[in-house]
Write an enzyme that holds these catalytic residues in place. Structure first.
Site, PDB file in Angstrom:
ATOM      1  N   GLU B  49     -38.472  90.504  32.686  1.00  0.00           N
ATOM      2  CA  GLU B  49     -37.798  89.794  31.601  1.00  0.00           C
ATOM      3  C   GLU B  49     -38.422  88.410  31.501  1.00  0.00           C
ATOM      4  O   GLU B  49     -38.392  87.629  32.452  1.00  0.00           O
ATOM      5  CB  GLU B  49     -36.289  89.675  31.872  1.00  0.00           C
ATOM      6  CG  GLU B  49     -35.542  90.940  31.486  1.00  0.00           C
ATOM      7  CD  GLU B  49     -34.026  90.806  31.573  1.00  0.00           C
ATOM      8  OE1 GLU B  49     -33.351  91.821  31.376  1.00  0.00           O
ATOM      9  OE2 GLU B  49     -33.517  89.699  31.859  1.00  0.00           O
ATOM     10  N   ASP B  60     -26.805  79.725  29.261  1.00  0.00           N
ATOM     11  CA  ASP B  60     -27.490  79.525  30.527  1.00  0.00           C
ATOM     12  C   ASP B  60     -26.929  78.352  31.304  1.00  0.00           C
ATOM     13  O   ASP B  60     -26.529  77.340  30.734  1.00  0.00           O
ATOM     14  CB  ASP B  60     -28.986  79.309  30.277  1.00  0.00           C
ATOM     15  CG  ASP B  60     -29.673  80.606  29.927  1.00  0.00           C
ATOM     16  OD1 ASP B  60     -29.661  81.512  30.780  1.00  0.00           O
ATOM     17  OD2 ASP B  60     -30.190  80.729  28.807  1.00  0.00           O
ATOM     18  N   TYR B 175     -27.375  95.671  29.410  1.00  0.00           N
ATOM     19  CA  TYR B 175     -27.387  94.613  30.414  1.00  0.00           C
ATOM     20  C   TYR B 175     -25.949  94.167  30.612  1.00  0.00           C
ATOM     21  O   TYR B 175     -25.371  93.516  29.740  1.00  0.00           O
ATOM     22  CB  TYR B 175     -28.266  93.466  29.892  1.00  0.00           C
ATOM     23  CG  TYR B 175     -28.505  92.305  30.839  1.00  0.00           C
ATOM     24  CD1 TYR B 175     -27.487  91.734  31.576  1.00  0.00           C
ATOM     25  CD2 TYR B 175     -29.779  91.762  30.947  1.00  0.00           C
ATOM     26  CE1 TYR B 175     -27.723  90.659  32.414  1.00  0.00           C
ATOM     27  CE2 TYR B 175     -30.037  90.668  31.782  1.00  0.00           C
ATOM     28  CZ  TYR B 175     -28.992  90.129  32.502  1.00  0.00           C
ATOM     29  OH  TYR B 175     -29.228  89.056  33.323  1.00  0.00           O
TER      30      TYR B 175
END
Lengths: 408, 273
Positions: B49, B60, B175
């Site tokens: 990734e 994030d 995911y």
């Protein structure tokens, strides 16, 4: 502009759609981790937005705590000096905490209480929304965390202290450009981590659905009152509306009740900073292009690679590289016109109103006033402009003094 | 068959699970990204990734925020990320590469230009963090038409209805974000993850990857028991940032970390499924 709107009749009550779209703008662009929280918020909002008990409590708070309705003041002396249209100030500066921001936080707080949340978080730029959030949190006895860029903390020390007095935990944000956009990122990160007990109060008509429509509904009281006041005082609607646009909540609040009145011209005034041509500005609609940030598709200031760029304005509250999606749509369909004035022009507006009418306006609102000084002389004395005086200028006197080389 | 699908099929036959390291493209130096990718493959990575740096990485934590800032300060852009993938592909035609990032750089480039560029560079999957399935059709369809898998996140809070809807749009793998929070947050709870994955498996046949909060070999091994793929990001990116001034040591140490996870995952043996 008005003629174009007439050729393209739009029923503004139909927007946004169920998923929060204003044409191609708006929507929900967030990580999966926030989607359920947004659905919960949307469900609660839809359950209460027309609930008589909720609305009665909101109206009572607006009347007794915020101090509504705010006056529509005819600035006779200033109108005469400019020699054109009659200028009316919608006095949002007279609200509790000194700006329109509290209309929204009082509403969101009632929703947070009904959703059983015990912790409020907010982002703030100039600090007005942070103060308005800390205020309602104090009143409800809720924990309050306000994210604020470390740059803005320097510029707005007075509001930082006000928030701390009110019991809020002001968290400095040191990532990115250390301003409002980064504070929003950090608030979203907090929300995603503490989603079970936390209510995120967004302070403007941006963010993922349902924020743009929800904040609009809480701010629309401004335009509803102004419309009634024009009709009862003058028996007619205004010819033009003027409001400053950063994220755009005071502007949408004023504009919304007039969108279907196609004879009313609508002007949103952005911050041209040092001048659009210098690149140091925050005029998103005038100089940006569509993209996706902070949960919605809207106009953005970004570079050729889609990276968000730093903005500049003398007013921290307009210093934001995005704008509410409804404004993006109103621009594209031609219902509203977006213009920009520089820091210097805004400062002249600030001084004009102070000296001529005895009202010290916020630097944000001074942008709208600066445009009025251009617009009013092009109109006849029997025409009327309503300008949103969205906040008072006490918080800005240090900034203004410093620009003039005066140490307070 | 797409390289991702082939990768999972091969691993399944061998009774192994996929190890997916994440690094931010251009961090700590643009010139180190392609050597790092090769080193990760040698250390046992099955899928890579590659993060596309963005100025406002809302999902994030601080580690990847700083990685984005470092990369952008050195002129990284989506265009340059695609160049790096193309360079990687010159000597590795097998290992799938998934781009992970935010929507605005892709919108800015234009969906058609991006999809064509990604295809030409040899990208196999695209995970756009802030593009939930509801808004994704406009990008997912051209990606699929170009043979690139649109990859989506699932969260602990995703309802059965959303999981079903997401699985219909997704290709490659799903995911699963193993905790509430941003990347690099506290450690995950393996038992909770196992529970949730069982629920997701009842709704889709796509391979399930798990990420957010996997920091060490024991956790990687435990997650490999219940998932098809283990994603590790911040634990590697943090070390890369610390060793920015010593590239040889950085390549060696990050590869060692990935190798240790690989070994722990393989040692714990094939999972029950």
């Amino acid at each position: 502009m008005t003629a174009k709107a007439l050729r393209n009749p739009v029923d503004f009550s139909q927007f946004p759609d169920r998923a929060g779209h204003f044409g191609r703008y708006g929507g929900r662009f967030v990580a999966e981790t926030l989607m359920e929280a947004l659905h919960d918020l949307d469900d609660a909002w839809r359950a209460y937005r027309n609930d008589p008990e909720f609305l009665a409590e909101l109206d009572a708070d607006l009347a007794r705590y915020v101090g509504r309705p705010t006056p529509l003041y005819h600035a006779e002396r200033w109108s005469r000096q400019l020699g054109g249209a009659q200028i009316h100030l919608k006095r949002e500066d007279l609200n509790h905490t000194g700006a329109h921001k509290i209309n929204n936080t009082v509403g969101q707080a009632l929703l947070a209480k009904r959703m059983g949340k015990t912790r409020l978080i907010a982002e703030t730029g100039a600090g007005q929304h942070g103060v308005a959030s800390a205020t309602v949190a104090a009143r409800l006895g809720m924990e309050c965390v306000v994210y604020m860029g470390s740059e803005d903390i320097q510029r707005q020390a007075l509001n930082v202290y006000r928030m701390r007095l009110l019991g809020a935990n002001v968290q400095p944000v040191t990532s990115g450009s250390r301003t409002l956009k980064d504070a929003l990122n950090e608030a979203l990160r907090d929300w995603v981590t503490n989603v079970d007990n936390t209510f995120y109060m967004i302070g403007t008509v941006a963010g993922p659905h349902p924020y743009p429509v929800m904040v609009r509904e809480f701010q629309a009281v401004i335009g509803r009152e102004a419309r009634e006041q024009m009709l009862s005082d003058y028996g007619r609607l205004p010819d033009a509306l003027v409001a400053c646009v950063g994220g755009g909540s005071n502007a949408i609040g004023l504009f919304h009740s007039f969108l279907n009145d196609s004879e009313v011209a609508i002007y949103g005034v952005e911050a041209a900073g040092s001048g659009i041509e210098t690149g140091r500005h925050a005029a998103t609609l005038c100089a940006g292009r569509p993209g996706v940030l902070h949960g919605n598709r809207t106009y953005l200031l970004n570079d050729a690679n889609g990276q968000i760029i730093e903005t500049h304005s003398v007013s921290a509250g307009l210093d934001y590289p995005g704008v509410g999606p409804e404004h993006a749509w109103l621009k594209d369909i031609g219902r509203a016109r977006y213009v920009a004035v520089t820091d210097d022009e805004a400062l002249r507006g600030f001084h004009d109103l102070t000296r001529i009418e005895g009202i010290i306006p916020a630097l944000e609102s001074s942008h709208a006033l600066a445009y009025v000084t251009q617009l009013a002389p092009t109109m006849r004395p029997d025409q009327h402009i309503v300008v949103n005086l969205s906040g008072r200028g006490d918080k800005d006197i240090y900034t203004v003094a410093k620009l003039e080389g005066i140490q307070l | 068959m797409n390289r991702i699908a082939r990768c999972f099929a091969d691993l399944r036959r061998a009774g192994r699970k996929a190890l997916i390291p994440y690094i931010t493209a251009g961090d700590p130096r643009p010139a180190l990204t392609v050597p790092m990718l090769h080193a990760l493959v040698r250390a046992g990575a099955n899928i890579l990734e590659l993060g596309v740096p963005f100025s406002d990485p809302m999902a994030d934590g601080p580690v990847i925020q700083k990685a984005c800032e470092r990369a952008l300060a050195q002129g990284m852009s989506l265009r340059r990320v695609l160049e790096q993938v193309r360079e990687f592909r010159q000597t590795d035609a097998e290992t799938p590469v998934v781009l992970m990032g935010y929507l605005n750089p892709i919108e800015s480039m234009g969906y058609d230009t991006f999809v064509a560029g990604a295809r030409a560079a040899g990208v196999d999957g695209v995970l756009t963090v802030d593009l939930p399935p509801e808004e994704a059709a406009e990008l997912a369809e051209p990606l699929k038409a170009a043979g690139i898998a649109p990859i989506f996140l699932l969260a602990p809070t995703s309802s059965a209805e959303r999981i079903r809807h997401t699985a219909k749009l997704a290709q490659g793998y799903l995911y699963y974000v193993s905790l509430k929070g941003v990347t690099g947050s506290a450690a995950l709870n393996v038992a909770e993850v196992a529970d949730k994955l069982a629920g997701i498996r009842a709704l889709t046949d796509l391979p399930l990857g798990v990420g957010f909060g996997i920091k060490d070999p024991p956790t990687a091994a435990a997650v490999a028991q219940v998932a098809d793929a283990v994603v590790v990001g911040s634990a590697l990116v943090a070390r890369m940032g610390e060793l920015a001034d010593d590239p040889d040591q950085m390549l060696r140490e990050v590869a060692e970390r990935v190798g240790a996870m690989r070994e722990a995952m393989d040692r714990s043996g094939p999972a029950k499924d």
